[in-house]
Design a protein around this motif. Structure first.
Motif, PDB file in Angstrom:
ATOM      1  N   ARG A  40      -5.702   1.400   7.552  1.00 58.62           N
ATOM      2  CA  ARG A  40      -6.427   0.574   7.982  1.00 58.62           C
ATOM      3  C   ARG A  40      -8.157   0.102   7.954  1.00 58.62           C
ATOM      4  O   ARG A  40      -9.083  -0.432   6.520  1.00 58.62           O
ATOM      5  CB  ARG A  40      -6.366  -1.028   8.619  1.00 58.62           C
ATOM      6  CG  ARG A  40      -5.006  -1.086   9.514  1.00 58.62           C
ATOM      7  CD  ARG A  40      -4.316  -2.268   7.877  1.00 58.62           C
ATOM      8  NE  ARG A  40      -3.085  -2.841   8.749  1.00 58.62           N
ATOM      9  CZ  ARG A  40      -2.086  -2.587   8.414  1.00 58.62           C
ATOM     10  NH1 ARG A  40      -2.360  -0.851   7.822  1.00 58.62           N
ATOM     11  NH2 ARG A  40      -1.075  -2.893   8.510  1.00 58.62           N
ATOM     12  N   ASP A  41      -8.480   1.380   7.868  1.00 57.37           N
ATOM     13  CA  ASP A  41      -9.964   2.047   8.171  1.00 57.37           C
ATOM     14  C   ASP A  41     -10.147   3.623   7.528  1.00 57.37           C
ATOM     15  O   ASP A  41     -11.688   4.013   7.983  1.00 57.37           O
ATOM     16  CB  ASP A  41      -9.713   2.397   9.584  1.00 57.37           C
ATOM     17  CG  ASP A  41      -8.631   3.420  10.161  1.00 57.37           C
ATOM     18  OD1 ASP A  41      -8.100   3.687   9.685  1.00 57.37           O
ATOM     19  OD2 ASP A  41      -9.128   3.581  11.853  1.00 57.37           O
ATOM     20  N   GLN A  42      -9.285   3.911   6.353  1.00 59.00           N
ATOM     21  CA  GLN A  42      -9.318   5.002   5.835  1.00 59.00           C
ATOM     22  C   GLN A  42     -10.826   4.860   4.864  1.00 59.00           C
ATOM     23  O   GLN A  42     -11.515   5.909   5.121  1.00 59.00           O
ATOM     24  CB  GLN A  42      -8.085   5.218   5.014  1.00 59.00           C
ATOM     25  CG  GLN A  42      -7.028   5.047   5.806  1.00 59.00           C
ATOM     26  CD  GLN A  42      -6.603   6.564   6.859  1.00 59.00           C
ATOM     27  OE1 GLN A  42      -6.765   7.163   5.887  1.00 59.00           O
ATOM     28  NE2 GLN A  42      -7.236   6.098   8.321  1.00 59.00           N
ATOM     29  N   ARG A  67      -9.982  -5.862  15.354  1.00 55.08           N
ATOM     30  CA  ARG A  67     -10.189  -5.041  16.639  1.00 55.08           C
ATOM     31  C   ARG A  67     -11.589  -4.403  16.230  1.00 55.08           C
ATOM     32  O   ARG A  67     -11.970  -4.456  15.599  1.00 55.08           O
ATOM     33  CB  ARG A  67      -8.663  -4.099  16.243  1.00 55.08           C
ATOM     34  CG  ARG A  67      -8.877  -2.841  15.292  1.00 55.08           C
ATOM     35  CD  ARG A  67      -8.231  -2.141  15.554  1.00 55.08           C
ATOM     36  NE  ARG A  67      -6.609  -2.478  16.073  1.00 55.08           N
ATOM     37  CZ  ARG A  67      -5.520  -3.025  14.826  1.00 55.08           C
ATOM     38  NH1 ARG A  67      -5.949  -2.703  14.302  1.00 55.08           N
ATOM     39  NH2 ARG A  67      -4.646  -3.397  16.077  1.00 55.08           N
ATOM     40  N   ASP A  97      -5.468  -7.288  13.301  1.00 50.04           N
ATOM     41  CA  ASP A  97      -5.955  -6.522  12.346  1.00 50.04           C
ATOM     42  C   ASP A  97      -7.105  -6.242  12.252  1.00 50.04           C
ATOM     43  O   ASP A  97      -8.136  -5.779  11.606  1.00 50.04           O
ATOM     44  CB  ASP A  97      -5.140  -5.646  11.238  1.00 50.04           C
ATOM     45  CG  ASP A  97      -3.800  -5.011  11.065  1.00 50.04           C
ATOM     46  OD1 ASP A  97      -3.511  -4.610  12.599  1.00 50.04           O
ATOM     47  OD2 ASP A  97      -2.734  -5.021  10.719  1.00 50.04           O
ATOM     48  N   ALA A 140      -3.500   1.289  18.598  1.00 45.78           N
ATOM     49  CA  ALA A 140      -4.652   0.544  17.885  1.00 45.78           C
ATOM     50  C   ALA A 140      -5.592   0.309  18.083  1.00 45.78           C
ATOM     51  O   ALA A 140      -6.939   0.372  17.217  1.00 45.78           O
ATOM     52  CB  ALA A 140      -3.903  -0.650  16.403  1.00 45.78           C
ATOM     53  N   THR A 178      -1.100   6.591   7.394  1.00 45.08           N
ATOM     54  CA  THR A 178      -1.595   6.231   8.546  1.00 45.08           C
ATOM     55  C   THR A 178      -0.896   5.379   9.688  1.00 45.08           C
ATOM     56  O   THR A 178      -0.931   5.298  11.205  1.00 45.08           O
ATOM     57  CB  THR A 178      -3.017   6.092   8.657  1.00 45.08           C
ATOM     58  OG1 THR A 178      -3.261   4.828   7.967  1.00 45.08           O
ATOM     59  CG2 THR A 178      -3.618   7.536   7.863  1.00 45.08           C
ATOM     60  N   ARG A 186      -7.912   5.095  19.374  1.00 44.72           N
ATOM     61  CA  ARG A 186      -8.314   5.644  17.578  1.00 44.72           C
ATOM     62  C   ARG A 186      -9.161   6.942  17.489  1.00 44.72           C
ATOM     63  O   ARG A 186      -8.515   7.389  16.249  1.00 44.72           O
ATOM     64  CB  ARG A 186      -8.810   4.091  17.637  1.00 44.72           C
ATOM     65  CG  ARG A 186      -8.127   3.165  17.333  1.00 44.72           C
ATOM     66  CD  ARG A 186      -8.725   2.283  16.449  1.00 44.72           C
ATOM     67  NE  ARG A 186      -8.596   2.030  14.936  1.00 44.72           N
ATOM     68  CZ  ARG A 186      -8.067   1.622  14.300  1.00 44.72           C
ATOM     69  NH1 ARG A 186      -6.837   0.843  15.049  1.00 44.72           N
ATOM     70  NH2 ARG A 186      -7.275   2.026  12.934  1.00 44.72           N
ATOM     71  N   LYS A 244       0.856  -1.092  -0.492  1.00 49.93           N
ATOM     72  CA  LYS A 244       0.163   0.472  -0.029  1.00 49.93           C
ATOM     73  C   LYS A 244       0.880   1.210  -0.052  1.00 49.93           C
ATOM     74  O   LYS A 244       0.333   1.866  -0.558  1.00 49.93           O
ATOM     75  CB  LYS A 244      -0.835  -0.089   1.191  1.00 49.93           C
ATOM     76  CG  LYS A 244      -2.312  -0.697   1.411  1.00 49.93           C
ATOM     77  CD  LYS A 244      -2.770  -0.845   2.536  1.00 49.93           C
ATOM     78  CE  LYS A 244      -1.884  -0.504   3.830  1.00 49.93           C
ATOM     79  NZ  LYS A 244      -1.127  -1.641   4.094  1.00 49.93           N
TER      80      LYS A 244
HETATM   81  O1  C5P Z   1       0.818  -0.251   7.451  1.00 47.46           O
HETATM   82  P1  C5P Z   1       1.799  -0.531   8.675  1.00 47.46           P
HETATM   83  O2  C5P Z   1       2.054  -1.591   8.747  1.00 47.46           O
HETATM   84  O3  C5P Z   1       2.787   0.734   8.962  1.00 47.46           O
HETATM   85  O4  C5P Z   1       1.135   0.060  10.275  1.00 47.46           O
HETATM   86  C1  C5P Z   1       1.752  -1.268  11.342  1.00 47.46           C
HETATM   87  C2  C5P Z   1       0.082  -1.076  12.068  1.00 47.46           C
HETATM   88  O5  C5P Z   1      -0.594   0.150  13.079  1.00 47.46           O
HETATM   89  C3  C5P Z   1      -0.782  -1.818  11.390  1.00 47.46           C
HETATM   90  O6  C5P Z   1      -0.558  -3.114  11.796  1.00 47.46           O
HETATM   91  C4  C5P Z   1      -2.086  -1.588  12.984  1.00 47.46           C
HETATM   92  O7  C5P Z   1      -3.074  -2.193  13.882  1.00 47.46           O
HETATM   93  C5  C5P Z   1      -1.958  -0.046  12.914  1.00 47.46           C
HETATM   94  N1  C5P Z   1      -2.767   0.229  11.577  1.00 47.46           N
HETATM   95  C6  C5P Z   1      -4.136   0.795  11.990  1.00 47.46           C
HETATM   96  N2  C5P Z   1      -4.696   1.330  11.567  1.00 47.46           N
HETATM   97  C7  C5P Z   1      -4.598   2.558  10.518  1.00 47.46           C
HETATM   98  C8  C5P Z   1      -2.535   1.817  10.012  1.00 47.46           C
HETATM   99  C9  C5P Z   1      -2.161   1.524  10.752  1.00 47.46           C
HETATM  100  O8  C5P Z   1      -4.481   0.455  12.900  1.00 47.46           O
HETATM  101  N3  C5P Z   1      -5.048   3.139   9.517  1.00 47.46           N
END
Ligand code: C5P
Length: 215
Positions: free
Chosen positions: A122-124, A179, A176, A95, A31, A101, A13
Protein backbone atom coordinates in the motif's frame (compact mmCIF):
# COMPACT_ATOMS: atom_id res chain seq x y z
CA UNK A 1 16.68 -1.65 -8.80
CA UNK A 2 13.35 -1.30 -7.00
CA UNK A 3 9.91 -1.54 -8.60
CA UNK A 4 6.91 -0.77 -6.41
CA UNK A 5 3.37 -1.95 -7.10
CA UNK A 6 0.80 -0.46 -4.75
CA UNK A 7 -2.97 -0.51 -4.83
CA UNK A 8 -6.14 -1.50 -3.01
CA UNK A 9 -7.17 -4.99 -1.91
CA UNK A 10 -8.27 -7.22 -4.75
CA UNK A 11 -6.53 -5.28 -7.52
CA UNK A 12 -4.45 -8.36 -8.37
CA UNK A 13 -1.14 -6.87 -7.17
CA UNK A 14 0.38 -10.04 -5.73
CA UNK A 15 -0.06 -12.29 -8.74
CA UNK A 16 0.97 -9.56 -11.19
CA UNK A 17 3.98 -8.49 -9.10
CA UNK A 18 5.10 -12.11 -8.71
CA UNK A 19 4.86 -12.77 -12.44
CA UNK A 20 6.60 -9.52 -13.36
CA UNK A 21 9.41 -10.32 -10.89
CA UNK A 22 9.79 -13.80 -12.43
CA UNK A 23 9.97 -12.44 -15.95
CA UNK A 24 12.56 -9.82 -15.03
CA UNK A 25 14.58 -12.19 -12.84
CA UNK A 26 13.92 -9.93 -9.84
CA UNK A 27 12.98 -10.97 -6.32
CA UNK A 28 9.45 -10.45 -5.08
CA UNK A 29 8.30 -9.02 -1.77
CA UNK A 30 4.67 -9.33 -0.65
CA UNK A 31 4.47 -6.75 2.16
CA UNK A 32 0.82 -7.57 2.88
CA UNK A 33 2.07 -11.06 3.82
CA UNK A 34 4.46 -9.43 6.32
CA UNK A 35 1.62 -7.56 8.07
CA UNK A 36 -0.44 -10.74 7.96
CA UNK A 37 2.39 -12.87 9.42
CA UNK A 38 3.04 -10.47 12.30
CA UNK A 39 -0.71 -10.32 13.02
CA UNK A 40 -0.91 -14.11 13.03
CA UNK A 41 2.13 -14.33 15.34
CA UNK A 42 0.65 -11.78 17.77
CA UNK A 43 -2.61 -13.77 17.82
CA UNK A 44 -0.73 -16.99 18.61
CA UNK A 45 1.10 -15.28 21.47
CA UNK A 46 -2.16 -13.75 22.67
CA UNK A 47 -0.69 -10.27 22.80
CA UNK A 48 -3.47 -7.80 23.68
CA UNK A 49 -4.35 -5.55 20.74
CA UNK A 50 -4.12 -2.44 22.92
CA UNK A 51 -0.63 -3.37 24.23
CA UNK A 52 1.22 -1.42 21.56
CA UNK A 53 4.57 -1.72 23.38
CA UNK A 54 4.35 -5.53 23.30
CA UNK A 55 3.26 -5.47 19.65
CA UNK A 56 6.20 -3.19 18.77
CA UNK A 57 8.62 -5.54 20.57
CA UNK A 58 7.14 -8.50 18.75
CA UNK A 59 7.32 -6.77 15.34
CA UNK A 60 10.94 -5.90 16.10
CA UNK A 61 11.99 -9.41 17.08
CA UNK A 62 9.99 -11.46 14.63
CA UNK A 63 11.97 -13.48 12.11
CA UNK A 64 10.19 -14.08 8.83
CA UNK A 65 11.70 -16.34 6.20
CA UNK A 66 10.56 -16.85 2.60
CA UNK A 67 11.26 -20.05 0.76
CA UNK A 68 9.72 -21.38 -2.46
CA UNK A 69 6.80 -18.91 -2.30
CA UNK A 70 6.07 -19.90 1.32
CA UNK A 71 6.42 -17.72 4.39
CA UNK A 72 7.79 -19.13 7.65
CA UNK A 73 7.64 -17.74 11.17
CA UNK A 74 9.82 -19.56 13.71
CA UNK A 75 10.32 -22.39 11.21
CA UNK A 76 6.58 -22.90 10.77
CA UNK A 77 5.07 -22.56 7.29
CA UNK A 78 2.18 -20.13 7.86
CA UNK A 79 1.39 -19.35 4.19
CA UNK A 80 -2.20 -20.58 4.52
CA UNK A 81 -2.87 -19.42 8.07
CA UNK A 82 -2.12 -15.77 7.27
CA UNK A 83 -4.94 -15.70 4.67
CA UNK A 84 -7.64 -16.54 7.24
CA UNK A 85 -10.52 -14.07 7.78
CA UNK A 86 -9.51 -13.72 11.47
CA UNK A 87 -6.06 -12.45 10.46
CA UNK A 88 -7.57 -10.08 7.89
CA UNK A 89 -9.96 -8.75 10.55
CA UNK A 90 -7.19 -7.95 13.02
CA UNK A 91 -4.46 -6.60 10.71
CA UNK A 92 -5.30 -2.97 11.47
CA UNK A 93 -3.94 -3.45 15.01
CA UNK A 94 -0.50 -4.00 13.48
CA UNK A 95 -0.86 -1.83 10.38
CA UNK A 96 -2.23 1.32 12.05
CA UNK A 97 0.25 2.22 14.84
CA UNK A 98 3.09 4.29 13.30
CA UNK A 99 5.65 2.73 15.69
CA UNK A 100 4.88 -0.75 14.41
CA UNK A 101 4.90 0.38 10.77
CA UNK A 102 8.35 1.90 11.39
CA UNK A 103 9.70 -1.53 12.43
CA UNK A 104 8.12 -3.36 9.50
CA UNK A 105 9.24 -0.65 7.07
CA UNK A 106 12.84 -1.03 8.30
CA UNK A 107 12.67 -4.76 7.68
CA UNK A 108 11.36 -4.13 4.15
CA UNK A 109 14.25 -1.76 3.41
CA UNK A 110 16.72 -4.29 4.84
CA UNK A 111 15.30 -7.06 2.67
CA UNK A 112 15.60 -4.86 -0.45
CA UNK A 113 19.16 -3.73 0.22
CA UNK A 114 21.46 -4.74 -2.63
CA UNK A 115 18.72 -6.57 -4.51
CA UNK A 116 16.65 -6.14 -7.65
CA UNK A 117 13.16 -6.42 -6.28
CA UNK A 118 9.49 -5.99 -7.13
CA UNK A 119 7.69 -5.05 -3.93
CA UNK A 120 3.94 -4.76 -3.54
CA UNK A 121 1.69 -3.27 -0.88
CA UNK A 122 0.00 0.00 0.00
CA UNK A 123 2.88 2.34 0.89
CA UNK A 124 5.86 1.01 -1.05
CA UNK A 125 6.12 3.91 -3.51
CA UNK A 126 5.14 6.60 -1.02
CA UNK A 127 6.78 5.80 2.35
CA UNK A 128 9.09 2.84 2.08
CA UNK A 129 10.87 3.38 -1.24
CA UNK A 130 10.20 6.98 -2.30
CA UNK A 131 13.22 6.79 -4.65
CA UNK A 132 12.14 3.56 -6.39
CA UNK A 133 13.06 3.37 -10.07
CA UNK A 134 9.54 2.54 -11.19
CA UNK A 135 6.25 2.98 -9.35
CA UNK A 136 2.96 1.49 -10.46
CA UNK A 137 -0.40 2.01 -8.77
CA UNK A 138 -2.62 -0.88 -9.80
CA UNK A 139 -6.31 -0.38 -9.28
CA UNK A 140 -9.81 -1.30 -10.46
CA UNK A 141 -13.34 -0.27 -9.51
CA UNK A 142 -14.72 -1.78 -6.27
CA UNK A 143 -17.26 -3.81 -8.26
CA UNK A 144 -14.61 -5.27 -10.59
CA UNK A 145 -12.36 -6.16 -7.65
CA UNK A 146 -15.26 -7.84 -5.83
CA UNK A 147 -16.21 -9.82 -8.95
CA UNK A 148 -12.62 -11.03 -9.37
CA UNK A 149 -12.51 -12.01 -5.70
CA UNK A 150 -15.76 -13.94 -6.07
CA UNK A 151 -14.32 -15.91 -9.00
CA UNK A 152 -11.13 -16.58 -7.05
CA UNK A 153 -13.13 -17.89 -4.06
CA UNK A 154 -15.32 -20.02 -6.34
CA UNK A 155 -12.19 -21.77 -7.63
CA UNK A 156 -11.55 -23.02 -4.10
CA UNK A 157 -15.19 -24.00 -3.62
CA UNK A 158 -16.21 -21.00 -1.48
CA UNK A 159 -19.49 -19.27 -2.27
CA UNK A 160 -19.94 -15.59 -1.41
CA UNK A 161 -22.16 -12.96 -3.04
CA UNK A 162 -20.59 -9.94 -4.72
CA UNK A 163 -22.52 -7.75 -2.23
CA UNK A 164 -21.00 -9.54 0.79
CA UNK A 165 -17.52 -9.22 -0.69
CA UNK A 166 -18.11 -5.53 -1.53
CA UNK A 167 -19.13 -4.73 2.05
CA UNK A 168 -15.97 -6.27 3.53
CA UNK A 169 -13.81 -4.78 0.79
CA UNK A 170 -15.22 -1.27 1.32
CA UNK A 171 -14.40 -1.54 5.02
CA UNK A 172 -10.80 -2.58 4.23
CA UNK A 173 -10.42 0.18 1.64
CA UNK A 174 -11.59 2.70 4.23
CA UNK A 175 -9.16 1.44 6.88
CA UNK A 176 -6.30 1.36 4.35
CA UNK A 177 -7.04 4.90 3.14
CA UNK A 178 -7.50 6.46 6.58
CA UNK A 179 -4.45 5.28 8.50
CA UNK A 180 -2.25 8.14 9.69
CA UNK A 181 1.00 6.74 8.26
CA UNK A 182 1.43 4.49 5.22
CA UNK A 183 -2.09 5.03 3.97
CA UNK A 184 -3.17 3.68 0.61
CA UNK A 185 -2.52 6.28 -2.08
CA UNK A 186 -0.65 6.61 -5.35
CA UNK A 187 2.73 8.32 -5.14
CA UNK A 188 2.81 11.59 -7.07
CA UNK A 189 5.26 10.00 -9.52
CA UNK A 190 3.47 6.64 -9.84
CA UNK A 191 1.91 5.41 -13.07
CA UNK A 192 -1.74 4.67 -12.31
CA UNK A 193 -3.07 1.62 -14.14
CA UNK A 194 -6.86 1.23 -14.08
CA UNK A 195 -7.45 -2.44 -14.89
CA UNK A 196 -11.24 -2.67 -15.33
CA UNK A 197 -12.05 -4.87 -18.31
CA UNK A 198 -8.46 -6.18 -18.64
CA UNK A 199 -7.57 -9.86 -18.32
CA UNK A 200 -4.76 -10.79 -15.87
CA UNK A 201 -2.55 -11.46 -18.88
CA UNK A 202 -3.25 -8.04 -20.37
CA UNK A 203 -2.44 -6.43 -17.01
CA UNK A 204 0.81 -8.39 -16.78
CA UNK A 205 1.85 -7.35 -20.27
CA UNK A 206 0.99 -3.70 -19.66
CA UNK A 207 2.86 -3.64 -16.33
CA UNK A 208 5.88 -5.24 -18.00
CA UNK A 209 5.74 -2.67 -20.80
CA UNK A 210 5.59 0.20 -18.27
CA UNK A 211 8.37 -1.25 -16.15
CA UNK A 212 10.67 -1.86 -19.15
CA UNK A 213 10.25 1.80 -20.11
CA UNK A 214 11.65 2.77 -16.66
CA UNK A 215 14.63 0.39 -16.75
O1 C5P B 1 -2.12 -7.07 0.46
P1 C5P B 1 -2.89 -7.73 1.55
O2 C5P B 1 -4.36 -7.70 1.33
O3 C5P B 1 -2.39 -9.08 1.89
O4 C5P B 1 -2.60 -6.83 2.82
C1 C5P B 1 -3.26 -7.06 4.04
C2 C5P B 1 -3.36 -5.77 4.85
O5 C5P B 1 -2.06 -5.39 5.31
C3 C5P B 1 -3.89 -4.56 4.08
O6 C5P B 1 -5.30 -4.48 4.08
C4 C5P B 1 -3.29 -3.42 4.87
O7 C5P B 1 -4.10 -3.13 5.97
C5 C5P B 1 -1.97 -3.98 5.38
N1 C5P B 1 -0.83 -3.54 4.58
C6 C5P B 1 -0.27 -2.32 4.88
N2 C5P B 1 0.83 -1.90 4.20
C7 C5P B 1 1.37 -2.64 3.21
C8 C5P B 1 0.79 -3.88 2.87
C9 C5P B 1 -0.33 -4.30 3.56
O8 C5P B 1 -0.74 -1.63 5.77
N3 C5P B 1 2.46 -2.22 2.60
Amino acid sequence: MIITIDGPAGAGKSSIARRVANELGFEFLDTGAMYRAVTWGAMQRQIAWDDVDALVDFADAVCLVWQDDCIYLDDQDISEEIRSPQVTRHIRHLADPPRIRERITSQQRRIATGRDIVTEGRDQGTEVFPDAHCKIFLTASPEERARRRQQQLAQSGQVMSVEEILTAQNQRDLEDRMRPVGRLRAAADAIVLQTDGMTPDEVRQEVLRLVRKCL
